[in-house]
Scaffold this motif. Structure first.
Motif, short mmCIF file in Angstrom:
data_model
loop_
_atom_site.label_atom_id
_atom_site.label_comp_id
_atom_site.label_asym_id
_atom_site.label_seq_id
_atom_site.Cartn_x
_atom_site.Cartn_y
_atom_site.Cartn_z
N UNK A 145 1.14 89.53 65.58
CA UNK A 145 -0.17 89.44 64.94
C UNK A 145 -0.04 89.75 63.45
N UNK A 146 -0.82 89.06 62.62
CA UNK A 146 -0.92 89.42 61.21
C UNK A 146 -2.15 90.30 61.04
N UNK A 147 -1.90 91.55 60.64
CA UNK A 147 -2.98 92.54 60.51
C UNK A 147 -3.21 92.81 59.02
N UNK A 148 -4.48 92.89 58.63
CA UNK A 148 -4.82 93.14 57.21
C UNK A 148 -4.34 94.53 56.79
N UNK A 149 -3.59 94.60 55.68
CA UNK A 149 -3.05 95.88 55.19
C UNK A 149 -4.03 96.57 54.29
N UNK A 150 -5.02 95.83 53.79
CA UNK A 150 -6.00 96.44 52.88
C UNK A 150 -7.28 95.60 52.93
N UNK A 151 -8.36 96.19 52.39
CA UNK A 151 -9.58 95.41 52.24
C UNK A 151 -9.31 94.27 51.25
N UNK A 152 -9.97 93.13 51.49
CA UNK A 152 -9.84 92.04 50.54
C UNK A 152 -11.22 91.45 50.28
N UNK A 153 -11.66 91.26 49.04
CA UNK A 153 -10.95 91.73 47.86
C UNK A 153 -10.82 93.26 47.85
N UNK A 154 -9.85 93.73 47.10
CA UNK A 154 -9.59 95.18 47.05
C UNK A 154 -10.51 95.86 46.06
N UNK A 155 -11.18 95.06 45.21
CA UNK A 155 -12.05 95.61 44.17
C UNK A 155 -13.28 94.71 44.08
N UNK A 156 -14.43 95.24 43.56
CA UNK A 156 -15.58 94.36 43.39
C UNK A 156 -15.25 93.32 42.33
N UNK A 157 -15.43 92.02 42.68
CA UNK A 157 -15.00 90.94 41.79
C UNK A 157 -16.16 90.00 41.52
N UNK A 158 -16.21 89.48 40.30
CA UNK A 158 -17.26 88.53 39.93
C UNK A 158 -17.03 87.19 40.60
N UNK A 159 -18.12 86.57 41.06
CA UNK A 159 -17.98 85.24 41.65
C UNK A 159 -18.34 84.15 40.65
N UNK A 160 -18.68 84.54 39.40
CA UNK A 160 -19.09 83.57 38.38
C UNK A 160 -18.53 83.99 37.03
N UNK A 161 -18.46 83.03 36.09
CA UNK A 161 -18.28 83.40 34.70
C UNK A 161 -19.65 83.90 34.22
N UNK A 162 -19.68 85.11 33.61
CA UNK A 162 -20.99 85.64 33.21
C UNK A 162 -20.85 86.97 32.49
N UNK A 163 -21.84 87.85 32.72
CA UNK A 163 -21.86 89.14 32.04
C UNK A 163 -22.08 90.24 33.06
N UNK A 164 -21.26 91.30 32.94
CA UNK A 164 -21.40 92.44 33.83
C UNK A 164 -22.44 93.39 33.24
N UNK A 165 -23.42 93.79 34.04
CA UNK A 165 -24.49 94.68 33.55
C UNK A 165 -24.79 95.76 34.58
N UNK A 166 -25.55 96.78 34.10
CA UNK A 166 -26.14 97.75 35.02
C UNK A 166 -27.53 97.25 35.36
N UNK A 167 -27.82 97.09 36.66
CA UNK A 167 -29.08 96.44 37.04
C UNK A 167 -30.28 97.33 36.73
N UNK A 168 -30.08 98.67 36.63
CA UNK A 168 -31.23 99.55 36.36
C UNK A 168 -31.43 99.78 34.85
N UNK A 169 -30.62 99.16 34.03
CA UNK A 169 -30.77 99.24 32.56
C UNK A 169 -31.90 98.29 32.16
N UNK A 170 -32.90 98.81 31.39
CA UNK A 170 -34.06 97.97 31.06
C UNK A 170 -33.99 97.38 29.65
N UNK A 171 -32.89 97.61 28.95
CA UNK A 171 -32.76 97.06 27.59
C UNK A 171 -32.95 95.55 27.58
#
Lengths: 409, 409
Positions: free
Chosen positions: B42-68
């Motif tokens: 059996x092939x068993x997953x050695x880690x979570x994938x993706x291993x980090x939160x990753x963007x699914x689009x070209x765009x801008x990373x923001x804090x959603x609770x920032x009201x600026x």
């Protein structure tokens, strides 16, 4: 739904690919190396087959108009060299399956239909029809008949027929030579440590394996970072050895300037964006006989794009028929939500008890999720739209592997 | 219809074959050589994938609770090493598809949804949801999850997943090593002159090619005359190198004494005649781990027997699932005449507009006629009987290749 400017329909994109590509030259290979290759010339029968009247049973060769109630056994003809035996009135020759009919005989009586003594047989009461239990010359294959047409994939059956016609070599299309280069600063070789933000390169392996099953020869496979200069050097070093360059992800090869940097001023980008999901960004470019596919980096997008556009390109180079895999009708087992682009959804197609093909989704269709292809044996083709397509609807599908029985698994 | 004494039902014969054979040991191969092999563990997953939160689009990373209402662009994170950037209130980081999410951000706004200036972006009126356009860690694959079970054939998709999990080698079953020997005084090598009564040897080539696609390694392939002593010498010379011996035609290997001559006193003949058409004479024997199949000499009989009995044997050695190919339901497009034995008729299966599988005969089913297999992509299983089975009847079929659309060819 109209197609946004800058994008083209996948059918149009595929036609552009096919129109841009020519068949590769043929080469002659020995029978033992011909399986899996594509036939470059029709296989024409050189002689009638069988070439001689042959027995289809173990039995006795007789003259059907001979009325003698018993026959003296004067010899044995096994499958093998014709011994030149003759059956005279009152006589018979014992004969084996596949053996040539002796002179003077025109029928076979199977062993189980006669009474055998030491040196003779007793004939049955019923008359024996001329030609009984004989394969006549040319009854399987006629001299001059086209047995297999150029463009066929050579499997065991084709190989057997080619051998049967006495050919010891086969004319096949040369395999398309392909370089696969995955690009992206985020990629590391599988087995290396993963620093934050990095992922193992997988496309190079999955694309290479899929290309081989399509009939290509992988002459180069490597990985570069998001560096156009580095990619250009890599391409320069391999371009004389290849017919097709396949890149995946990272560097925006869709950009006209990037393609020029890679291939030179004569390079021509044919399209860059296809109105489909997964796999919208998809570059197809040409330069002096070299064909370049810039596939998207998402694993599913790259595999689906390979199936839809690179497979027909390879088929065209091989002269393989059909150039484009058939679309067959399948019935949706579950509701399907369409997207804003023409979509190729991964499904598992099974056969129900009545012999109908049923398509079930393989789950979340996000294009990064290679697991959605794991048990998929087909892609269903869903037009862009907003209304849910209900279970029971018949939709077109591209089969990737044999459908299994709905009862199993 | 009862089965005559001395014969066994093909299902029983296949079960005897499966019960007689064990799985071969596994070996480790690099990713680049793993396609086409069968996974041994059996092939068993050695880690979570993706291993980090990753963007699914070209765009801008923001804090959603920032009201600026607008955000200063303080950096760029491409797909690649995590640059350790942080998004503070009033700020954003430009981000590319697949790139890791910077600290302080919890959502992505795609490029097309914001107004961009030189050094800042103007936020849209609508609120941004936390997690928007992000792939969360483990959303595709969870650590510890079994991704692929042992017994799977490794194609491009499996290979991609194995690479994604950071494995650079794969545990696969060793390939069964097979010798193919065709026998018969009537055989000559293809390309040689044909004296009367002689035919070119074709089975050796067609069986070898088919065995390779089943996952076997052909370590020996040759031809002998109808001479048991010659065959015995040939078998002796190869038996230490092989797991399976496949012979076709000629010498009656079904005879107990002949098998003893070939293999020695310890050899055991398990069956010699199967209640089926084509291919009634079919020997299966064992001797100290060596498996021997004595296939009939008729080309169609040998290919059908290979599919029905040798394929499951190879699957068992490989641990490949399913061991026995599924039988699926197909609808007869034409009337079918059954024979006095269980029959595997060669048919072409197509898919009609409603998504139903239809089976049409490929013509004269005489077992010498290899052309009857040429366009066959399935074998239908027809019980022994005397009454014609009318078109429209649903019968079981073994698919050999993808069904095409009924509209084409």
């Amino acid at each position: 739904m109209s197609i946004p400017s800058g994008m083209i329909h996948p059918d149009e994109a595929r036609q552009i690919v096919l129109d841009s590509i020519s068949q590769l030259p043929s080469e002659s290979v020995p029978l033992t190396n011909a399986a899996g290759r594509v036939l470059a010339r029709d296989v024409v029968a050189r002689y009638d087959y069988p070439a001689f009247p042959a027995s289809t049973m173990d039995g006795y060769a007789i003259a059907s108009d001979d009325v003698s109630p018993w026959r003296e056994i004067t010899g044995v003809q096994i499958a093998g060299p014709d011994l030149g035996l003759t059956v005279y009135p009152g006589q018979t020759v014992k004969i084996m399956t596949g053996a040539p009919l002796p002179h003077g005989a025109d029928a076979i009586i199977p062993i189980e239909m006669v009474e055998q003594a030491d040196d003779h047989i007793v004939m049955p009461d019923e008359a024996v029809q001329p030609g009984a239990f004989l394969r006549q010359p040319g009854s399987d294959i006629r001299s001059g008949q086209t047995l297999i047409t150029a463009g066929a994939l050579i499997t065991g059956v084709e190989l057997g027929l080619i051998a049967t016609m006495g050919y010891d070599t086969v004319s096949v299309s040369r395999k398309p030579r392909v370089a696969v280069i995955s690009t992206g600063d985020e990629l590391v070789d599988p087995g290396s440590d993963l620093a934050p933000g990095m992922i193992p390169d997988s496309n190079r392996y999955s694309l290479g394996a899929a290309l081989r099953t399509m009939g290509a020869e992988i002459v180069h496979s490597s990985r570069v970072g998001d560096d156009v200069r580095e990619l250009a050097e890599r391409v320069t070093s391999v371009r004389d050895d290849i017919d097709i360059l396949v890149t995946s992800g990272g560097v925006s090869v869709g950009d006209k300037d990037v393609v020029r940097m890679l291939l030179g001023e004569s390079a021509e980008v044919k399209f860059r964006r296809v109105f489909m999901k997964p796999g919208k960004p998809l570059t197809f470019a040409l330069d002096k006989g070299l064909v370049i596919f810039g596939l998207p980096g998402n694993p599913v997008s790259s595999m689906v794009s390979l199936e839809l556009f690179v497979r027909p390109a390879i088929n065209k180079m091989l002269g393989r028929h059909p150039l484009v895999p058939d679309r067959v009708s399948v019935t949706l087992a579950t509701d399907i939500k369409p997207s804003d682009r023409l979509e190729f959804q991964r499904v598992q197609v099974t056969v129900d008890e009545s012999g109908r093909l049923l398509a079930s989704s393989t789950g979340n269709q996000i294009s990064s999720r290679l697991a959605s292809m794991l048990n998929a044996n087909a892609l269903i083709v869903i037009d862009a739209g907003t209304e849910t397509i209900p279970a029971g609807t018949v939709v077109p599908a591209i089969l990737l592997d044999l459908p299994r029985s709905a009862g199993t698994k």
